[in-house]
Design an enzyme around this catalytic site. Structure first.
Site, short mmCIF file in Angstrom:
data_model
loop_
_atom_site.label_atom_id
_atom_site.label_comp_id
_atom_site.label_asym_id
_atom_site.label_seq_id
_atom_site.Cartn_x
_atom_site.Cartn_y
_atom_site.Cartn_z
N TYR A 90 1.03 -0.78 0.21
CA TYR A 90 -0.44 -0.21 -0.21
C TYR A 90 0.72 1.12 -0.20
O TYR A 90 0.18 2.35 -0.09
CB TYR A 90 -0.99 0.11 1.47
CG TYR A 90 -2.06 -0.43 0.93
CD1 TYR A 90 -2.28 -1.71 0.64
CD2 TYR A 90 -4.16 0.07 1.39
CE1 TYR A 90 -3.84 -2.27 0.67
CE2 TYR A 90 -4.74 -0.47 1.27
CZ TYR A 90 -4.52 -1.62 0.43
OH TYR A 90 -6.34 -2.31 0.72
N LYS A 136 4.30 -14.98 1.57
CA LYS A 136 4.19 -15.78 0.17
C LYS A 136 6.02 -16.05 0.08
O LYS A 136 6.68 -15.52 -0.71
CB LYS A 136 3.69 -15.29 -0.79
CG LYS A 136 3.65 -15.37 -2.32
CD LYS A 136 2.77 -16.28 -2.85
CE LYS A 136 3.11 -16.50 -3.97
NZ LYS A 136 2.20 -19.07 -4.16
N ASP A 166 -1.25 -18.01 -0.53
CA ASP A 166 -2.45 -18.99 -1.62
C ASP A 166 -3.33 -20.02 -0.12
O ASP A 166 -4.12 -20.02 -0.75
CB ASP A 166 -2.05 -19.65 -3.16
CG ASP A 166 -1.08 -19.37 -2.67
OD1 ASP A 166 -0.10 -20.32 -1.23
OD2 ASP A 166 -0.02 -20.06 -3.28
N ASP A 205 -5.95 -7.43 3.53
CA ASP A 205 -7.07 -6.73 2.92
C ASP A 205 -7.80 -7.36 2.16
O ASP A 205 -9.59 -7.70 2.91
CB ASP A 205 -7.03 -5.62 1.42
CG ASP A 205 -7.82 -5.38 1.46
OD1 ASP A 205 -8.91 -4.51 2.22
OD2 ASP A 205 -8.09 -4.60 -0.22
N ASP A 244 -11.99 -9.43 4.09
CA ASP A 244 -13.31 -9.49 2.77
C ASP A 244 -13.80 -11.08 2.20
O ASP A 244 -14.46 -11.12 2.73
CB ASP A 244 -13.23 -8.52 1.18
CG ASP A 244 -13.24 -7.61 1.40
OD1 ASP A 244 -13.23 -6.64 2.72
OD2 ASP A 244 -13.68 -7.06 1.12
#
Ligand code: IPM
Ligand code: MG
Length: 362
Positions: free
Chosen positions: A141, A191, A223, A247, A251
């Site tokens: 970000y 990751k 993942d 983020d 969701d």
């Protein structure tokens, strides 16, 4: 006691959900003898319209002189043009950075009454209770360079994922400490098979883990974590991860709880410790939902749960926060629902009415 709260309703459904939150806070104040003094400020699209910037210095100063910040949502389709120079989202990103809010706590708790509201099978979501700690002021970000430009062979764009040791260490510490207060299990998400920042993240996590022998620690590729969240969500207790990963995964995780309108958050500038008050910003994880704005239909529960987190972490009002959590549960048990979490025999309430129903049960 008296508390000063900076209120930033923002755009879209922001003002409506914040009004419902304020109504509930006032009910708590009345019952327990506290006064909440609210100071309102502009942020997001409304601030661009009136002040020419998504967040003014005066608003930042107002937040700094308060005990906590209560935030609605930002975002307005008016600024969707990818060439727009300033956008509503700049407001929330800037305030997170300006206030040093590096740890974003997003609890994912499934209410038994809402097991049927989830898109997943009840036996998968029943009893889910974990918390995601999203690093909030670094990573993809905020890393530089971050820009778009023209080259002789076409347009280019770049975002940068960068982390310092200090940034990683402090957010992992929040994870380990929080795990100690819960079921003592921490999953660090990265990751590391591809990203250098993730390899640094994983190295630091492994250096810290031996200092928390009481915490069962593991790491998981992002993942794989995305899969595990819907395959076996009960696996998780505390998860900690990079900004963008957090983020996206939250969701996703909100669907376990039945709706994006059910996930609150606390953004903190320090490691939370029982018995101490720390400064923070409290907001639902969802956005401004322009399609639902002004219709008195949005679900205010994520915002009201954020008010509960505010009392717990920033105001030292633990029994009041417990009372509010119980009031939310009672309201759902009475089968009162907003449109997004309707079940068999539910009574549908608007935003305002849901706020009132919870306030009455405080
Ligand atoms: C969130 C939101 C924000 C984010 C947007 C509005 C900038 O999606 O809080 O999750 O990406 O952090
Ligand atoms: Mg988001």
């Amino acid at each position: 006691m008296q508390f000063k709260i900076a209120v930033l309703p923002g755009d879209g459904i922001g003002p409506e959900i914040i009004d419902a939150g304020v109504e509930v806070l006032n009910a708590i104040g009345k019952k327990y003898g506290h006064t909440f003094k609210y100071e309102y400020g502009l942020i997001g699209g409304v601030a661009i319209g009136k002040e020419g910037t998504a967040l003014s210095d005066a608003t930042i100063a107002m937040c700094k002189r308060s005990d906590a910040v209560f935030f609605g949502a930002v975002g307005d389709p008016k600024y969707d043009n990818p060439l727009a120079k300033i956008r509503p989202e700049d407001g929330i990103l800037k305030i997170r950075k300006a206030l040093g809010l590096f740890a974003n706590l997003r609890p994912v708790k499934v209410f038994s009454m809402l097991e049927n509201a989830s898109s997943l099978k009840p036996e998968i979501v029943s009893g889910v209770d974990f918390i995601v700690i999203r690093e909030l002021t670094g990573g993809l970000y905020f890393g530089k360079p971050k820009k778009r430009w023209e080259t002789s062979t076409g347009r280019k764009g770049v975002d940068t994922m960068a982390y310092s040791e200090k940034e990683i260490e402090r957010v992992l510490r929040v994870g380990f400490e929080l795990a100690r207060t819960r079921r003592k299990k921490l999953t660090s998400v990265d990751k590391a098979n591809v990203l250098e920042t993730s390899r640094l993240w994983r190295t630091i996590a492994h250096e810290m883990a031996p200092h928390y022998p009481d915490v069962q620690f593991d790491d998981m590729l992002v993942d794989s974590a995305a899969m595990r969240i819907i395959q076996q969500p009960k696996y998780f207790d505390v998860m900690v991860m990079e900004n963008t990963f957090g983020d996206i995964l939250t969701d996703e995780a909100s669907m376990l709880a039945g709706s994006l309108g059910m996930l609150p958050s606390a953004s903190l500038a320090a490691v939370p410790k029982a018995g101490t008050r720390i400064f923070g910003l409290y907001e639902p994880i969802h956005g401004s939902a322009p399609k639902h704005a002004g219709l008195n239909e949005a679900n205010p529960i994520a915002t009201i749960m954020s008010a509960s987190m505010m009392m717990r972490y920033s105001l030292g009002l633990v029994k009041e926060a417990d009372a509010l959590d119980a009031a939310i549960e009672k309201t759902l048990k009475a089968n009162l629902r907003t449109y997004d979490i309707m079940g068999p025999g539910s009574k549908k309430l608007g935003t305002k009415e849901m706020g009132k129903a919870i306030a009455e049960r405080v």
